[in-house]
Motif scaffolding. Structure first.
Motif, mmCIF file in Angstrom:
data_model
loop_
_atom_site.group_PDB
_atom_site.id
_atom_site.type_symbol
_atom_site.label_atom_id
_atom_site.label_comp_id
_atom_site.label_asym_id
_atom_site.label_seq_id
_atom_site.Cartn_x
_atom_site.Cartn_y
_atom_site.Cartn_z
ATOM 1 N N LYS A 163 -26.412 18.145 28.177
ATOM 2 C CA LYS A 163 -26.532 17.657 26.799
ATOM 3 C C LYS A 163 -25.244 16.911 26.423
ATOM 4 O O LYS A 163 -24.180 17.306 26.884
ATOM 5 N N ALA A 174 -30.144 12.391 27.123
ATOM 6 C CA ALA A 174 -31.571 12.542 26.807
ATOM 7 C C ALA A 174 -32.342 13.191 27.940
ATOM 8 O O ALA A 174 -33.334 13.898 27.704
ATOM 9 N N ARG A 175 -31.887 12.979 29.170
ATOM 10 C CA ARG A 175 -32.614 13.545 30.313
ATOM 11 C C ARG A 175 -32.617 15.067 30.291
ATOM 12 O O ARG A 175 -33.556 15.696 30.789
ATOM 13 N N LEU A 222 -38.336 19.792 28.049
ATOM 14 C CA LEU A 222 -39.695 19.638 27.509
ATOM 15 C C LEU A 222 -40.731 19.712 28.627
ATOM 16 O O LEU A 222 -41.798 20.333 28.466
ATOM 17 N N GLU A 223 -40.425 19.077 29.749
ATOM 18 C CA GLU A 223 -41.368 19.102 30.873
ATOM 19 C C GLU A 223 -41.552 20.522 31.399
ATOM 20 O O GLU A 223 -42.674 20.949 31.694
ATOM 21 N N ARG A 256 -44.550 19.404 23.508
ATOM 22 C CA ARG A 256 -44.285 18.135 22.845
ATOM 23 C C ARG A 256 -43.016 18.265 22.012
ATOM 24 O O ARG A 256 -42.741 19.332 21.455
ATOM 25 N N ALA A 257 -42.286 17.175 21.912
ATOM 26 C CA ALA A 257 -41.010 17.216 21.188
ATOM 27 C C ALA A 257 -41.187 17.731 19.763
ATOM 28 O O ALA A 257 -40.360 18.516 19.267
ATOM 29 N N GLN A 302 -29.946 21.416 36.616
ATOM 30 C CA GLN A 302 -30.681 20.180 36.331
ATOM 31 C C GLN A 302 -29.911 18.934 36.756
ATOM 32 O O GLN A 302 -30.495 17.865 36.928
ATOM 33 N N CYS A 342 -34.450 12.532 20.650
ATOM 34 C CA CYS A 342 -35.626 12.690 21.520
ATOM 35 C C CYS A 342 -36.854 13.166 20.743
ATOM 36 O O CYS A 342 -37.884 13.479 21.336
ATOM 37 N N TYR A 395 -32.944 16.993 27.658
ATOM 38 C CA TYR A 395 -34.013 17.421 26.759
ATOM 39 C C TYR A 395 -35.384 17.119 27.356
ATOM 40 O O TYR A 395 -36.310 17.935 27.244
ATOM 41 N N VAL A 396 -35.510 15.967 27.986
ATOM 42 C CA VAL A 396 -36.788 15.605 28.613
ATOM 43 C C VAL A 396 -37.143 16.606 29.717
ATOM 44 O O VAL A 396 -38.287 17.052 29.829
ATOM 45 N N ASN A 397 -36.142 16.979 30.521
ATOM 46 C CA ASN A 397 -36.390 17.968 31.574
ATOM 47 C C ASN A 397 -36.844 19.300 30.976
ATOM 48 O O ASN A 397 -37.765 19.949 31.496
#
Length: 204
Positions: free
Chosen positions: A145, A148-149, A155-156, A161-162, A141, A181, A151-153
């Motif tokens: 960790k 935040a990116r 989730l996508e 949803r978080a 990626q 997040c 975790y966002v990656n």
């Protein structure tokens, strides 16, 4: 659908990520008849590529490693194997079996800070892909960790949803990063407590 998002080292693998690098350094320094400080100095000067945030750089890493320590290919192969054995430790059989039992009840995924080559090594040892999808590694990626990116990656890739995710890690900082997040998160201390938390989350 609810999701369980797992860290690897210290959660799905029984390994102490704080101690094994130091133990490996000590072992290598004895093997090469040099101090740990000298070993570190040589590797620090070798401009080794960052294998934690890049993929496809492992071979170059070990080439420079060999030059810095003035060792041959056989020694590199042995030390490379030692590193992966220490890195992967042993599978947390109880937690892996519980994860398998959740298939069909929840989505199961991995978010792990990692090193280039971890996907192949962990798949060979533990068959993660038969349980978890997606498997999100920092070296693939390009972000780790608790950024935040990361975790966002994840989730996508999960399409989640978080608020529908429970994240499990053995360190405080990644747990706090997940919570920032909007992801529910727990620190893994022992299997019984973690399994109970998972079951409570899925029943809520």
């Amino acid at each position: 659908m609810k999701w369980i998002l797992y860290d690897v080292g210290g959660v799905l693998e029984n390994v102490d990520d704080h101690s094994w690098p130091l133990e490996l350094e000590q072992s290598w320094s004895i093997r090469l008849d040099m101090s740990v400080e000298a070993l570190r100095a040589r590797l620090d000067s070798a401009a080794l590529p960052d294998v934690t945030l890049q993929s496809g750089v492992a071979d170059e890493y070990w080439r420079r490693f060999a030059v810095a320590l003035e060792i041959d290919e056989d020694a590199v192969a042995t030390m490379r194997g030692q590193l992966w054995d220490a890195y992967c430790g042993h599978g947390n059989v109880e937690l892996l079996d519980h994860a398998r039992s959740l298939q069909g009840r929840a989505g199961l995924a991995i978010l792990s800070n990692s090193a280039d080559g971890a996907r192949d090594e962990e798949e060979r040892r533990f068959g993660f892909s038969s349980i978890f999808d997606p498997i999100c590694y920092s070296h693939e990626q390009g972000v780790a960790k608790p950024d935040a990116r990361a975790y966002v990656n994840a989730l996508e890739k999960m399409g989640a949803r978080a608020g529908d995710v429970l994240f499990i890690d053995d360190n405080d900082a990644p747990v706090r990063g997940a919570e920032a997040c909007g992801i529910r998160a727990i620190v893994h201390c022992d299997n019984a407590t973690t399994i109970a938390a998972i079951e409570c989350f899925l029943a809520s």
